[in-house]
Design an enzyme around this catalytic site. Structure first.
Site, PDB file in Angstrom:
ATOM      1  N   ARG A  56      14.449  -7.954  -3.010  1.00 33.16           N
ATOM      2  CA  ARG A  56      15.676  -7.780  -3.790  1.00 33.16           C
ATOM      3  C   ARG A  56      16.867  -8.073  -2.879  1.00 33.16           C
ATOM      4  NH1 ARG A  56      17.399  -4.560  -0.820  1.00 33.16           N
ATOM      5  NH2 ARG A  56      19.407  -4.740  -1.845  1.00 33.16           N
ATOM      6  N   GLY A  57      18.068  -8.096  -3.497  1.00 37.72           N
ATOM      7  CA  GLY A  57      19.254  -8.522  -2.753  1.00 37.72           C
ATOM      8  C   GLY A  57      19.454 -10.003  -3.053  1.00 37.72           C
ATOM      9  N   ALA A  58      20.708 -10.367  -3.335  1.00 41.01           N
ATOM     10  CA  ALA A  58      20.992 -11.699  -3.867  1.00 41.01           C
ATOM     11  C   ALA A  58      20.443 -12.849  -3.005  1.00 41.01           C
ATOM     12  CB  ALA A  58      22.494 -11.835  -4.093  1.00 41.01           C
ATOM     13  N   GLN A 191      18.804   2.200  -3.289  1.00 44.22           N
ATOM     14  CA  GLN A 191      18.827   1.188  -2.217  1.00 44.22           C
ATOM     15  C   GLN A 191      19.553   1.718  -0.980  1.00 44.22           C
ATOM     16  OE1 GLN A 191      19.398   0.527  -5.443  1.00 44.22           O
ATOM     17  NE2 GLN A 191      18.806  -1.543  -6.005  1.00 44.22           N
ATOM     18  N   ASP A 232      26.676 -10.067  -5.739  1.00 49.38           N
ATOM     19  CA  ASP A 232      25.591 -10.815  -6.398  1.00 49.38           C
ATOM     20  C   ASP A 232      26.091 -12.080  -7.064  1.00 49.38           C
ATOM     21  OD1 ASP A 232      24.658  -7.833  -6.265  1.00 49.38           O
ATOM     22  OD2 ASP A 232      22.880  -9.099  -6.409  1.00 49.38           O
TER      23      ASP A 232
HETATM   24  O1  MRU Z   1      19.360  -4.799  -7.557  1.00 51.54           O
HETATM   25  P1  MRU Z   1      19.463  -5.259  -6.134  1.00 51.54           P
HETATM   26  O2  MRU Z   1      18.937  -4.256  -5.163  1.00 51.54           O
HETATM   27  O3  MRU Z   1      18.886  -6.646  -5.945  1.00 51.54           O
HETATM   28  O4  MRU Z   1      21.025  -5.366  -5.879  1.00 51.54           O
HETATM   29  C1  MRU Z   1      21.492  -5.786  -4.621  1.00 51.54           C
HETATM   30  C2  MRU Z   1      22.956  -5.712  -4.475  1.00 51.54           C
HETATM   31  O5  MRU Z   1      23.668  -5.396  -5.402  1.00 51.54           O
HETATM   32  C3  MRU Z   1      23.547  -6.116  -3.175  1.00 51.54           C
HETATM   33  O6  MRU Z   1      24.716  -5.408  -2.911  1.00 51.54           O
HETATM   34  C4  MRU Z   1      23.892  -7.617  -3.248  1.00 51.54           C
HETATM   35  O7  MRU Z   1      22.759  -8.360  -3.583  1.00 51.54           O
HETATM   36  C5  MRU Z   1      24.453  -8.125  -1.999  1.00 51.54           C
HETATM   37  S1  MRU Z   1      23.160  -8.196  -0.794  1.00 51.54           S
HETATM   38  C6  MRU Z   1      23.372  -9.183   0.398  1.00 51.54           C
END
Ligand code: MRU
Length: 345
Positions: A56-58, A191, A232
């Site tokens: 997960r994470g963009a 998270q 994201d």
């Molecule tokens: O639902 P997730 O855990 O994928 O959400 C992640 C986030 O919102 C992060 O803040 C975002 O992806 C930036 S990470 C480099």
């Protein structure tokens, strides 16, 4: 900096690893209780891992999806199908679409599996380089001895490594500009509590966990000078989608005179989306709110609404840090200057 490896200090984790014929993922559903790895051997398995938040994470989901395309090519599977299933895995983070568009362009140019593997590796390497560049740019904006609050997980787990907002925190801590780090727990998936606290502790950066609802109170106490978050999807006018709860932190920060920094690579900027109103916000299973640690915590038959991202209006953002440049008070004109004119869908 480790003089032997060239790796910056406080950076020891790589959660997305290509192993030649499979993708090796640190299973983020299990952290910090267990450090388990999951192997994906075809594109549907990668899409499932993205949907289930194994990865997960963009930026990390874009990188994983790129490797998913490589797996499809290695296995002789239909690449159109692989692209479609990977693209549908999650809706909000545009890095996923950007990585797949890049893989699609290589496929259209006649790339074979080895060419596609080189492209996926380039996407991964470029993300790491962008994070390190943003770390330096962001850390330079922070006065020595400052306290910062971050939200969600934006570190090595969420990227190719080092992190976006956590990259700035790593660099700022190394430089002595950041003296205190607070992390919001990031309900409902935690998270912040499960991942950011684990990651920072592992890399020797002391951090203090707060309940998400303690953010405004923390700002009022004077302990933090900056809120630093990732993104994201950033629309062409600077409106920024990030983990649910980011918007209320931005409002509280402005009220308390705390600066608000968004840190994101250019792969998170979506010049084809005019404003934040047009960003698709993922809603996940209400059970994430109705249960805790596998146990129902809310009365039977109760309803829950679980949007997992929100949009912070650009007016509330003091600075956007990208690997290309730092943009103070980002708006449509400033983004067009750095990323070119908005493009139509
Ligand atoms: O639902 P997730 O855990 O994928 O959400 C992640 C986030 O919102 C992060 O803040 C975002 O992806 C930036 S990470 C480099």
């Amino acid at each position: 900096m480790d003089s032997r490896t060239g790796t910056p200090a406080h950076d020891s984790l790589r959660a997305v690893q290509w192993r030649g014929d499979h993708l090796h993922l640190l299973d983020q559903r299990r952290l910090p209780v267990a450090e388990e790895w999951l192997d994906c051997r075809d594109a549907p398995e990668v899409a499932q891992a993205i949907r289930d938040l194994v990865v997960r994470g963009a930026p990390a989901i874009g990188i994983a999806a790129a490797w998913g395309v490589v797996l499809a090519a290695q296995r002789g599977n239909a690449l159109d199908d692989a692209l479609t299933i990977l693209r549908a895995a999650r809706p909000t983070a545009v890095n996923l679409m950007a990585a797949l568009d890049r893989m699609r362009a290589r496929i259209d140019a006649g790339a074979d599996a080895a060419d596609l593997a080189r492209e996926a590796q380039a996407i991964q390497d470029e993300d790491l380089a962008a994070n390190r560049a943003m770390g330096v740019l962001g850390a330079a904006l922070i006065e020595p001895g400052s306290g910062v609050l971050t939200h969600c997980n934006t570190g090595s787990l969420a990227t190719a490594g080092y992190g976006t907002a956590l990259g700035v925190i790593r660099a700022g801590f190394s430089a002595g500009n950041i003296a205190r780090v607070y992390a919001g727990e990031t309900r409902p998936w935690l998270q912040g509590a499960r991942l950011t606290m684990w990651e920072l502790q592992r890399d020797g950066i002391p951090a203090t966990l707060i309940a998400d609802s303690a953010g405004a109170h923390l700002m009022k106490s004077g302990q933090v000078q900056w809120v630093i978050v990732g993104a994201d999807r950033i629309a062409a006018n600077g409106d920024t989608a990030n983990k649910i709860g980011t918007y209320q932190l931005a409002i509280a920060a402005r009220y308390h005179g705390v600066q608000f920094m968004v840190v994101a690579p250019s792969t998170t900027v979506d010049m084809a989306t005019a404003t934040g109103d047009a960003i698709a916000i993922e809603a996940r299973d209400p059970l994430e709110l109705l249960h805790h640690a596998g146990q129902r915590t809310v009365a039977e038959n109760a309803q829950a609404w679980n949007p997992v991202f929100d949009v912070t209006p650009h007016e509330l953002i003091d600075v956007l840090v990208t690997e290309r440049r730092t943009i103070a008070r980002p708006d449509a004109a400033a983004l067009a200057e750095v990323f070119g004119r908005p493009v139509a869908h």
